[in-house]
Motif scaffolding. Structure first.
Motif, short mmCIF file in Angstrom:
data_model
loop_
_atom_site.label_atom_id
_atom_site.label_comp_id
_atom_site.label_asym_id
_atom_site.label_seq_id
_atom_site.Cartn_x
_atom_site.Cartn_y
_atom_site.Cartn_z
N MET A 1 0.84 -1.19 0.00
CA MET A 1 0.00 0.00 0.00
C MET A 1 0.88 1.25 0.00
O MET A 1 1.86 1.33 0.73
N ASN A 2 0.54 2.20 -0.80
CA ASN A 2 1.32 3.42 -0.87
C ASN A 2 1.08 4.29 0.35
O ASN A 2 0.01 4.28 0.94
N PRO A 89 -8.21 0.51 -0.14
CA PRO A 89 -7.28 0.58 1.00
C PRO A 89 -6.48 1.88 1.09
O PRO A 89 -5.87 2.15 2.13
N GLU A 90 -6.47 2.66 0.01
CA GLU A 90 -5.69 3.91 0.03
C GLU A 90 -6.40 5.02 0.79
O GLU A 90 -5.79 6.05 1.10
N LEU A 91 -7.68 4.85 1.11
CA LEU A 91 -8.43 5.90 1.80
C LEU A 91 -8.02 5.99 3.27
O LEU A 91 -7.68 5.00 3.90
N ASP A 92 -8.06 7.21 3.78
CA ASP A 92 -7.75 7.48 5.19
C ASP A 92 -9.07 7.52 5.95
O ASP A 92 -9.87 8.45 5.78
N ILE A 93 -9.32 6.50 6.77
CA ILE A 93 -10.62 6.32 7.42
C ILE A 93 -10.57 6.79 8.87
O ILE A 93 -9.70 6.39 9.64
N TRP A 94 -11.56 7.62 9.23
CA TRP A 94 -11.78 8.03 10.63
C TRP A 94 -13.17 7.56 11.03
O TRP A 94 -14.16 7.94 10.41
N GLU A 306 -6.51 -5.34 5.95
CA GLU A 306 -6.67 -5.06 4.51
C GLU A 306 -5.43 -5.44 3.72
O GLU A 306 -5.52 -5.87 2.56
N ASP A 307 -4.25 -5.35 4.32
CA ASP A 307 -3.04 -5.80 3.64
C ASP A 307 -3.11 -7.30 3.37
O ASP A 307 -2.70 -7.78 2.30
N ALA A 308 -3.61 -8.05 4.35
CA ALA A 308 -3.74 -9.50 4.17
C ALA A 308 -4.75 -9.84 3.09
O ALA A 308 -4.54 -10.75 2.29
N VAL A 309 -5.86 -9.08 3.05
CA VAL A 309 -6.89 -9.31 2.04
C VAL A 309 -6.35 -9.01 0.64
O VAL A 309 -6.56 -9.77 -0.31
N VAL A 310 -5.64 -7.89 0.50
CA VAL A 310 -5.06 -7.52 -0.80
C VAL A 310 -4.08 -8.59 -1.26
O VAL A 310 -4.05 -8.98 -2.44
N GLN A 311 -3.25 -9.07 -0.35
CA GLN A 311 -2.27 -10.10 -0.69
C GLN A 311 -2.97 -11.39 -1.11
O GLN A 311 -2.55 -12.07 -2.06
#
Length: 344
Positions: A1-2, A89-94, A306-311
């Motif tokens: 993820m960037n 996944p690139e979105l910044d979530i609050w 989310e990193d695990a899901v993307v992978q």
């Protein structure tokens, strides 16, 4: 993820044209300003930021932040936020919730977003009361709290939001209160953490639970009642005249006096944000005998959901062609012939 691309903004860039409507004197005003002041310092981009809330006074937040936002349903904001994060996944979530929204009907959803370690900032406003629905006792109300639902006084033992988060597997636990000048520092630390960052924010409900946090949040004498934690620094308070030490016989924390600044001889603990056991003890310190532990109590990152899901998606699709038409044409299919006028 960037990594998030930082841009330059001001507080005004994060204010909307909506009239901010909370009760006069509500602590939510101070929290809103703290967040709006913090976002430019983070280099956050309104086009890449999403505020997601459930139901309650705190859940008005998405209307007042100039970014994307969802005002969702009672207790389900963590589920919506998880879906948004997985979709992009690139979105910044609050995520914004309250002690009623997050720990009553939403306790199950909050637990799962924490244990999964979805990368977002979770702000739980704790005013120890149901504000929007007119002052009933909430999961965090203290024993003896008198309210429309507990006219003689609540006999429930209150939930501790930070303890709940730690027990659910959260890897970041922070605490602050609405009008504290240190709240932006806690928000910055939460944002820097990669994973589910949980921040409990004590918030004064001016109408239904006024000044309930004055025992530690009132300005007069605050330094004697607040322990602001800083990683790598000794746990000192009361003008550095007192500190927190570990009693090695009982394996419990205790307050010790510090003479002439010699905190080492007094046995004062140096705060280590990765020490989960000490974090638990800090959360559970009984107020009165101890100061209120504030700041970053625990910060120990691990891989995110989310990193695990993307992978997993990448591995599952490796060497395969993304062709929906071909996929639908394979396997068990049916051919429908005739016209709409033919009998069935």
């Amino acid at each position: 993820m960037n990594e998030m691309t930082k841009i330059e903004t001001t507080l005004k860039d994060w204010e909307t044209d909506q009239e901010v409507r909370w009760c006069p004197g509500c602590g939510d005003y101070a929290i809103l300003k703290a967040v709006q002041r913090t976002l430019p310092q983070l280099g956050a981009d309104p086009a890449n930021t999403v505020f997601i809330s459930g139901i309650g006074c705190s859940s008005r937040f998405p209307y007042y932040i100039e970014s994307y936002g969802f005002h969702t349903i009672h207790g389900r904001a963590p589920a919506f936020a998880t879906g948004v994060k997985l979709a992009n996944p690139e979105l910044d979530i609050w995520l914004v919730t309250g002690d009623g929204d997050g720990l009553s009907i939403g306790g199950n959803h909050l637990m799962h977003v924490l244990r999964r370690n979805v990368n977002m900032q979770i702000m739980l406003f704790n005013n120890e009361i149901y504000g929007l629905t007119k002052g009933q006792a909430s999961p965090t109300s203290r024993e003896g709290t008198k309210s429309p639902s507990t006219p003689i006084g609540s006999y429930d033992h209150p939930a501790r939001p930070a303890a709940f988060a730690l027990g659910s597997g959260a890897r970041f636990i922070g605490r602050g209160f609405d009008v504290s000048k240190h709240l932006p520092d806690v928000l910055k630390a939460a944002h820097a953490h990669k994973g589910a960052a949980f921040i409990e924010i004590f918030q004064n409900c001016i109408v239904y639970n006024k000044d309930v946090f004055d025992d530690f949040a009132a300005p007069k004498g605050a330094e004697d009642r607040q322990l602001w934690l800083e990683n790598g620094k000794p746990m000192l308070f009361a003008g550095d005249s007192k500190g927190i030490a570990l009693n090695r016989d009982s394996l419990s924390l205790e307050v010790v006096d510090v003479t002439d600044g010699d905190w080492e001889s007094a046995g004062v603990i140096v705060h280590d944000v990765t020490n989960r056991s000490v974090a638990h003890m800090l959360i559970e310190m009984p107020f009165g005998a101890f100061p209120m532990a504030l700041g970053v109590l625990y910060d120990d990152p691990r891989p995110t959901f989310e990193d695990a899901v993307v992978q997993e998606r990448k591995m599952a699709s490796e060497g395969k062609e993304a062709n929906l038409a071909r996929l639908l044409g394979k396997g068990q299919t049916w051919t429908v012939s005739g016209t709409a006028q033919d009998p069935v």
